[in-house]
Design a protein around this motif. Sequence first.
Motif, short mmCIF file in Angstrom:
data_model
loop_
_atom_site.label_atom_id
_atom_site.label_comp_id
_atom_site.label_asym_id
_atom_site.label_seq_id
_atom_site.Cartn_x
_atom_site.Cartn_y
_atom_site.Cartn_z
N ASN A 136 54.34 13.42 40.21
CA ASN A 136 53.93 12.82 38.94
C ASN A 136 53.29 13.95 38.10
O ASN A 136 52.07 14.17 38.56
N LEU A 137 53.44 14.37 36.95
CA LEU A 137 52.75 15.28 36.29
C LEU A 137 51.60 14.48 35.66
O LEU A 137 51.75 13.52 34.99
N ALA A 138 50.32 14.70 36.09
CA ALA A 138 49.18 14.11 35.49
C ALA A 138 48.61 15.06 34.34
O ALA A 138 48.10 14.45 33.51
N GLU A 139 48.82 16.36 34.54
CA GLU A 139 48.18 17.23 33.27
C GLU A 139 49.35 18.27 33.41
O GLU A 139 50.02 18.82 34.31
N GLY A 140 49.45 19.05 32.11
CA GLY A 140 50.09 20.17 31.95
C GLY A 140 51.65 20.09 32.03
O GLY A 140 52.35 18.85 31.73
N ALA A 141 52.36 21.02 32.66
CA ALA A 141 53.91 21.09 32.73
C ALA A 141 54.50 21.58 34.05
O ALA A 141 53.57 21.96 34.65
N ALA A 142 55.60 21.14 33.90
CA ALA A 142 56.08 22.04 35.44
C ALA A 142 56.32 23.52 35.41
O ALA A 142 56.44 24.32 34.23
N PRO A 143 56.32 23.97 36.55
CA PRO A 143 56.44 25.14 36.54
C PRO A 143 57.90 25.92 36.17
O PRO A 143 58.84 25.19 36.44
N ALA A 144 57.67 27.30 35.53
CA ALA A 144 59.09 27.58 34.84
C ALA A 144 59.18 28.79 34.79
O ALA A 144 60.14 29.42 34.27
N GLY A 145 58.45 29.55 35.70
CA GLY A 145 58.66 31.20 35.57
C GLY A 145 58.08 31.79 37.05
O GLY A 145 57.39 31.07 37.73
N PRO A 146 58.41 33.03 37.20
CA PRO A 146 57.57 33.50 38.62
C PRO A 146 56.17 33.62 38.73
O PRO A 146 55.76 34.13 39.59
N ASP A 147 55.53 33.44 37.64
CA ASP A 147 54.15 33.53 37.83
C ASP A 147 53.39 32.35 37.34
O ASP A 147 52.12 32.34 37.15
#
Length: 849
Positions: A136-147
């Motif tokens: 469950n995301l508590a802060e920010g966003a899901a990972p979406a790139g190589p870095d």
Amino acid sequence: MWKTTLRSLRAHKVRLVSTALAVVLGVAFMAGTLVLTDTVGRSFDDLLTTANAGVDVAVRGREQVAGDAMSGQRPGLDQDLVAAVAAVDGVAAAEGYVEGYAQIVGSDGEPIGDPGAGAPTFGQSWIGTDALNPWNLAEGAAPAGPDEVVIDRASARTGGLAVGDDVTVLSGAAPRTFRLVGIVSWGAADSPLGASAALFDLATAQDVLQRPGEVSSIEAVAADGVTQDTLAARVRAAVGDDVEVLTGEALTAELRSDVAESLAFFDTFLLAFALIALFVGSFIIYNTFTIVVAQRTRELALLRAIGAGRAQVRRSVLIEAVAVGVVASALGLVAGFGLAVVLKGAIAAIGFDLPATGIVIEPASMAVAFATGFAITVVAALLPAWRAASVAPIAALRDVAVDRTGTAVRRVAAGGVVTASGVGLMLLGLFGGGDGAVGLVGLGAAVTFVGVFVLGPVLAVPATAALSWPIRRFRGVPGRLASTNARRNPRRTAGAAVALTIGVSLVGFIAAFAASAKVSIADSIDRNFSGDLVLTSGAFGPEAGFSPDLASGIADVDGVASVAEVRLGTAALDGVGVTYSAVEPVAATEVFDIGVVDGDVTALGTDGLAVHDDLAAEQGWAVGDRIDVTFPRTGVVPLRLVATYERQEIAGTAVVSLATHEANTAAQLDLQAVVRYADGADAVEVRRAVESLAGTYPNVEVQDLTQFKEQQAAQIDQLLAMIYVLLLLAVVIALIGIANTLTLSIHERTRELGLLRAVGLSRSQLRAAIRWESVVVALFGTVLGLVVGLGFGWALVRALASEGFGSFVVPTDALVVITVLAAVAGVVAGLRPAWRAARLDILGAIATE
């Protein structure tokens, strides 16, 4: 008789309380452990049910090696299989994910977590389907790139990391830096059982975790109206029998079992000490009731003289035991609730994060703890009750209780048989092997203690005479009185000391074993290592370590002759499960001496295998034989036996080449790397260069052989400290027993003490006599315990000779400290009885009958 018994209970409340305290502590420890187990089990059952509520079907590679259920060690699935599962009729959504070893580095440059001694650290691909994602995301966003990376909330808190920070992640590849874009919780917990998690998008995770083109598992959500069993059958038909398909319910049940298994050792460890505490307490209860019966000889004889039957007298003593058992066990349950909270905090402190939840109290667990405490109390009182019933009416004419421990021949014979039986059971467990070896050792130890208890009165007179010589010689009248009193009633002295004997023998056993282990490890390193530097991460297992890129870089350093990497893996050799070592043969033989018995380790090549000579003998293998080796990811691979060796402590059960390991295992992680300097190289400069390269790997420590030996010893000391703390419980119970025995003996000697005071013995002299008597009893129990403990330690070290334990070491410093502490504890245990004795009214004491 009921009224008489109840009146006796009311008149001896202090005696009952002191006797009950031993039971209270043991039951509290047992109840606390059971409550903790129930609480953790319920918490994770609820959490896992919630986290996997959306998973209806899971697909994964079939387990190749029995019992090796680690997801990273199963065969991977081709990524194209995700689309095939998604296309099955009744699948609303399907997604694959990959996971493997990864470790997050905190803002202070220190790696988070301890995969060697705590919860695992892993990396995983992000699951985009909400119903399948346990995070469950508590802060920010899901990972979406190589870095980009997302980490669990517990790791963010521990590492001082926040969204937007740069985060270094360690894995089988070189360390990489990512931007932290999100922080997650695992269901309601900050992390899954204290584990550290780094989450990437699928492509990045496959790259970081060295799983190109594959996923570890595929999960699917059923369409409306489709049951889990129906969907599992359809998916199974679509993907074939080469992979495993299970329902979401089955997956959740398996995860629950894995969580229970991960905590099982801790629970068993605590329960063992609870049983030790109750075992020690049983001797105190027995001794207390024995003294009580001796003190009440005249009273019981009078009851017999006026018509009380043997059964009535026996019941009167057992009623006291029942009262103690009920009250003490009930108080132990109450104390156990508080102890469960403390133990829960202790688990969290060593890295296993538990969900915040209330204490769970299962009636069955409480019944087990209560029944155990109650049964031990009543059983311990059976023999004293039988003795009470045998009191003859003529005994009413006696003025004092008489110690009849003069029948030494029968006692020596009985004690010798019991002790020999216990030692025999221990030796059978230690040297006989088999599935029940540990149980035999434990049973043998308990029987041995019973034998020592039976022999105690026989040993008490000569032992206390020898131990009290300095006290008689230098402490005047109080010293002579203390020595005489300790020898006068050997049964009482032995009974008071035996509980301390048990506690000290366990401490002495652990101290001797640890000292022998440290010396054996140091000797093994000196004999079998010829390298100059050792690189280690402190982790252990096939899914932990550091990237082989480090060893490759070090091999190019000027002044380095070779670098011998060591990796671990699991496999089954003709069905026998083993943990094997993987090495580069030539480099390994330059720095390790594994004691080759037959063959040549350098011939491992890409299809070779070396095994410990004991295993080869058990299986009837010879050099040149073909052995079917089952690897977790690739299945059965025939390898040729090229060598057998004898030093299992260096190489483990089996050895393959790095090439074989790489061909059959996805994750490539060095457990350690040993560096050998070139002839004439500047050791200072080479080490500085190696440390510079290793500095980019925060989980790697560079040590010379002296430092490496010290690190191994420090790990033993850490375990030793925890065991000592828990054994302290048994020692405290034993000291309570000494104090209780002395208090009861003062009551028995009331008239005698009054006469001593009347003829000129001062209060301070009387206090000193009681205190020194306590010291003599404590020293007797300590010395006897040290002898027994050292015997246990010697037997275990001898049994482990094939595991690298080359010599038995007597930890002289530790034994001196134990003895001094026992003497001090004896003084403390005697303070209250001495104070009570000194406060006796002289005339009233003399008038006592």
